[in-house]
Design an enzyme around this catalytic site. Structure first.
Site, PDB file in Angstrom:
ATOM      1  N   TYR A  73     -19.079 102.946  38.098  1.00 31.28           N
ATOM      2  CA  TYR A  73     -18.900 102.498  36.705  1.00 31.28           C
ATOM      3  C   TYR A  73     -20.188 101.884  36.167  1.00 31.28           C
ATOM      4  O   TYR A  73     -20.614 102.188  35.061  1.00 31.28           O
ATOM      5  CB  TYR A  73     -17.753 101.489  36.639  1.00 31.28           C
ATOM      6  CG  TYR A  73     -17.331 101.169  35.222  1.00 31.28           C
ATOM      7  CD1 TYR A  73     -16.241 101.809  34.646  1.00 31.28           C
ATOM      8  CD2 TYR A  73     -18.031 100.232  34.460  1.00 31.28           C
ATOM      9  CE1 TYR A  73     -15.863 101.530  33.344  1.00 31.28           C
ATOM     10  CE2 TYR A  73     -17.659  99.954  33.155  1.00 31.28           C
ATOM     11  CZ  TYR A  73     -16.566 100.593  32.594  1.00 31.28           C
ATOM     12  OH  TYR A  73     -16.182 100.316  31.311  1.00 31.28           O
ATOM     13  N   PHE A 125     -28.371 117.513   9.579  1.00 31.52           N
ATOM     14  CA  PHE A 125     -27.304 118.263  10.234  1.00 31.52           C
ATOM     15  C   PHE A 125     -25.950 117.740   9.746  1.00 31.52           C
ATOM     16  O   PHE A 125     -25.840 116.592   9.324  1.00 31.52           O
ATOM     17  CB  PHE A 125     -27.441 118.105  11.754  1.00 31.52           C
ATOM     18  CG  PHE A 125     -26.431 118.910  12.518  1.00 31.52           C
ATOM     19  CD1 PHE A 125     -26.442 120.293  12.458  1.00 31.52           C
ATOM     20  CD2 PHE A 125     -25.453 118.297  13.280  1.00 31.52           C
ATOM     21  CE1 PHE A 125     -25.505 121.033  13.142  1.00 31.52           C
ATOM     22  CE2 PHE A 125     -24.514 119.032  13.975  1.00 31.52           C
ATOM     23  CZ  PHE A 125     -24.537 120.406  13.904  1.00 31.52           C
ATOM     24  N   ASP A 126     -24.897 118.554   9.825  1.00 33.29           N
ATOM     25  CA  ASP A 126     -23.610 118.154   9.225  1.00 33.29           C
ATOM     26  C   ASP A 126     -23.017 116.869   9.806  1.00 33.29           C
ATOM     27  O   ASP A 126     -22.533 116.022   9.059  1.00 33.29           O
ATOM     28  CB  ASP A 126     -22.590 119.310   9.235  1.00 33.29           C
ATOM     29  CG  ASP A 126     -22.291 119.877  10.621  1.00 33.29           C
ATOM     30  OD1 ASP A 126     -22.982 119.479  11.581  1.00 33.29           O
ATOM     31  OD2 ASP A 126     -21.389 120.707  10.748  1.00 33.29           O
ATOM     32  N   ASP A 216     -33.864 113.599  15.247  1.00 36.61           N
ATOM     33  CA  ASP A 216     -32.621 114.243  15.664  1.00 36.61           C
ATOM     34  C   ASP A 216     -33.092 115.425  16.524  1.00 36.61           C
ATOM     35  O   ASP A 216     -33.608 116.415  16.009  1.00 36.61           O
ATOM     36  CB  ASP A 216     -31.845 114.690  14.420  1.00 36.61           C
ATOM     37  CG  ASP A 216     -30.528 115.341  14.778  1.00 36.61           C
ATOM     38  OD1 ASP A 216     -30.258 115.518  15.973  1.00 36.61           O
ATOM     39  OD2 ASP A 216     -29.779 115.694  13.847  1.00 36.61           O
ATOM     40  N   ALA A 218     -31.906 117.641  19.078  1.00 39.26           N
ATOM     41  CA  ALA A 218     -31.146 118.638  19.823  1.00 39.26           C
ATOM     42  C   ALA A 218     -32.004 119.789  20.365  1.00 39.26           C
ATOM     43  O   ALA A 218     -31.873 120.188  21.513  1.00 39.26           O
ATOM     44  CB  ALA A 218     -30.009 119.180  18.965  1.00 39.26           C
ATOM     45  N   LYS A 259     -27.573 121.194  23.732  1.00 42.10           N
ATOM     46  CA  LYS A 259     -28.512 122.227  23.266  1.00 42.10           C
ATOM     47  C   LYS A 259     -29.637 122.364  24.296  1.00 42.10           C
ATOM     48  O   LYS A 259     -29.428 122.991  25.322  1.00 42.10           O
ATOM     49  CB  LYS A 259     -29.083 121.882  21.884  1.00 42.10           C
ATOM     50  CG  LYS A 259     -28.146 121.297  20.823  1.00 42.10           C
ATOM     51  CD  LYS A 259     -26.905 122.027  20.551  1.00 42.10           C
ATOM     52  CE  LYS A 259     -26.015 121.534  19.422  1.00 42.10           C
ATOM     53  NZ  LYS A 259     -26.330 120.431  18.581  1.00 42.10           N
ATOM     54  N   HIS A 450     -14.979 122.119   7.204  1.00 42.47           N
ATOM     55  CA  HIS A 450     -15.135 123.473   7.771  1.00 42.47           C
ATOM     56  C   HIS A 450     -14.389 123.692   9.079  1.00 42.47           C
ATOM     57  O   HIS A 450     -13.992 124.796   9.389  1.00 42.47           O
ATOM     58  CB  HIS A 450     -16.617 123.813   7.933  1.00 42.47           C
ATOM     59  CG  HIS A 450     -17.388 122.838   8.773  1.00 42.47           C
ATOM     60  ND1 HIS A 450     -17.680 121.565   8.339  1.00 42.47           N
ATOM     61  CD2 HIS A 450     -17.907 122.939  10.021  1.00 42.47           C
ATOM     62  CE1 HIS A 450     -18.361 120.940   9.278  1.00 42.47           C
ATOM     63  NE2 HIS A 450     -18.510 121.747  10.314  1.00 42.47           N
TER      64      HIS A 450
END
Ligand SMILES: *Cc1c(COP(=O)(O)O)cnc(C)c1O
Length: 459
Positions: A73, A125-126, A216, A218, A259, A450
């Site tokens: 943990y 990005f969304d 960001d 990815a 990704k 979406h």
């Protein structure tokens, strides 16, 4: 280098069978899914190009690393292995695991964003935009104008227009801008890279105004590949050297490890500031879990560490990005209108040009996705008016400049025969494009509609 044929620097050790259905069967399935490809069972898809997120094939090294997972943990050995790999490769001293990229956004943005803030960036990005708008802040797109012309060649269409950024800073004031987010590569903009020159310019501008710069990240490795192959002065540098330099200009990053770290689930936040890290720890504990696992299992942290190393190797990136290009070139030869240059992880079909008679408010890219599924069992994803959501204040539709069907290629999963099959399917849809009709929304959620929206076909 450019003219030498490429072949994957790996061979196939295990395979997974996929089902083939008839066109009639698929018609029934998509009808039942109410014309939303997210609602189609994966089992009923022949070639799944919905996303390259978490859909890659792990290597034997990654699978062996899974066996080494320490599931403690607190203070798991696997956490330290992952953290040290991230610090070595990307240069950040503070690392917080999260269960995926949007969770990293949730934790970090909980520290940084207040109601009414402005978050400038390059075509957010969304989920990034979702997390900004959810906090009643506003995402402002400062991407260069060249990015929205689908046929114009520009090697770095993910670039930020620094004049636009400076104007936004002057207009809203530094006190209302907690950070700038730079997405590498820019997913929403078509998988388009950001140049090192632009990264430097944005960083200089942020430093001048004392604004934090967050990447960001990815597809940071794919971005580095494009810097190496397209930007003056980087040809002889390794991907790992380029990556190190890229992140040297950032104060922190959020990462969807699904990704470029080639794992099925996982993500992290990495930071230079101990102060932000400390605050983020509290949110990590509330939302994700204790700071040394943050929603990830020890084994997944091991696979992440191994995947980051493999994902930043030139030979791997060259094969991957060349496969995307192979698909793009074949589609182009067939006369299909595309976004160019092709992105790192996907080929984007220009639905406005493919279906000029269907207005954006009848979701032409969604129509195209549905038809490609019916025709060939290939599942792409709409990056257009449906994804763009309604304006959070006026609740009006806000059709984006580009209306695209994205065909995202999973890493190390499909062969070029699959690529040829996709080309065949899209050609068949192209031949009957004049018969296609628009769609109308029956149900939609308040935010990020979406995923769950349902549609009916207009007659
Ligand atoms: C995928 C992605 C995210 C969100 O990551 P998830 O792991 O899907 O939550 C954020 N930003 C970019 C650019 C992405 O591609």
């Amino acid at each position: 280098m450019e003219n030498m044929p490429y072949a994957e620097p790996w061979r196939i050790k295990m395979i997974e069978s996929v089902k083939t259905l008839t066109k009639e069967e698929r018609k029934k399935i998509i009808e039942k899914a109410e014309y939303n490809l997210f609602k189609v069972p994966a089992e009923d898809v022949f070639i799944d190009l919905l996303t390259d997120s978490g859909t890659g094939a792990m290597s034997d090294k990654q699978w062996s690393a899974i066996m080494l997972g320490d599931e403690s943990y607190a203070g798991s050995k696997s956490f330290f292995n992952m953290k040290n790999t991230i610090t070595d490769l990307l240069g950040f001293p503070y690392v917080l695991p999260t269960h995926q990229g949007r969770a990293a956004e949730n934790v970090l943005f909980s520290v940084l964003i207040k109601e009414g803030n402005i978050i400038p960036g390059n075509a957010h990005f969304d989920t990034t935009k979702g997390h900004i708008e959810f906090r009643k802040a506003t995402a402002v797109d400062c991407t260069i104008d060249e990015a929205s012309d689908t046929t114009l060649y520009h090697p770095f269409k993910g670039n930020i227009d620094t004049k636009k950024l400076e104007n936004v800073i002057n207009k809203y004031g530094v006190e209302n801008i907690p950070f700038v987010v730079l997405t590498v590569t820019c997913n929403t903009g078509g998988g388009q890279p950001v140049s090192m020159e632009n990264i430097k310019a944005v960083s200089t501008l942020c430093k001048k105004h004392n604004i934090t710069l967050i990447f960001d990240s990815a597809r940071f490795a794919e971005n580095a590949y494009f810097i190496k192959t397209r930007e003056e002065g980087y040809q002889d540098k390794s991907i790992k050297e380029i990556v190190k330099e890229m992140f040297s200009y950032a104060d922190g990053m959020t990462m969807s490890a699904k990704k470029d770290a080639i794992i099925n689930i996982g993500g992290f936040i990495a930071l230079r500031s101990n102060e932000i890290y400390q605050k983020a720890c509290t949110f990590s504990i509330i939302f994700e879990g204790f700071v040394t696992y943050g929603g990830m299992s020890g084994r997944d942290m091991e696979a992440l560490a191994a995947g980051l190393k493999e994902g930043t190797e030139y030979e791997y990136l060259h094969a991957r990005i060349s496969q995307v290009k192979y698909l793009g070139e074949k589609l182009k030869e067939a006369g299909i209108p595309l976004l160019e240059p092709f992105g790192g992880h996907a080929v984007y079909v220009d639905a406005k040009k493919f279906l000029p008679n269907i207005p954006q408010t009848q979701y032409p890219a969604q129509v195209l996705g549905v038809e490609l599924y019916i025709e060939a069992g290939v599942r792409g994803v709409e990056i257009g008016t449906v994804l763009a959501d309604r304006d959070p204040v006026t609740r009006q539709e806000r059709p984006p400049k580009m209306e695209l069907l994205r065909l995202a290629i999973p890493r190390r999963v499909y062969t070029n025969n699959h690529m040829d099959f996709i080309v065949w399917g899209l050609k068949k849809v192209w031949e009957r494009r004049n018969e296609l009709k628009g769609l109308k929304i029956k149900y939609e959620a308040e935010i990020m509609r979406h995923f769950t929206a349902t549609f009916e076909q207009l007659s």
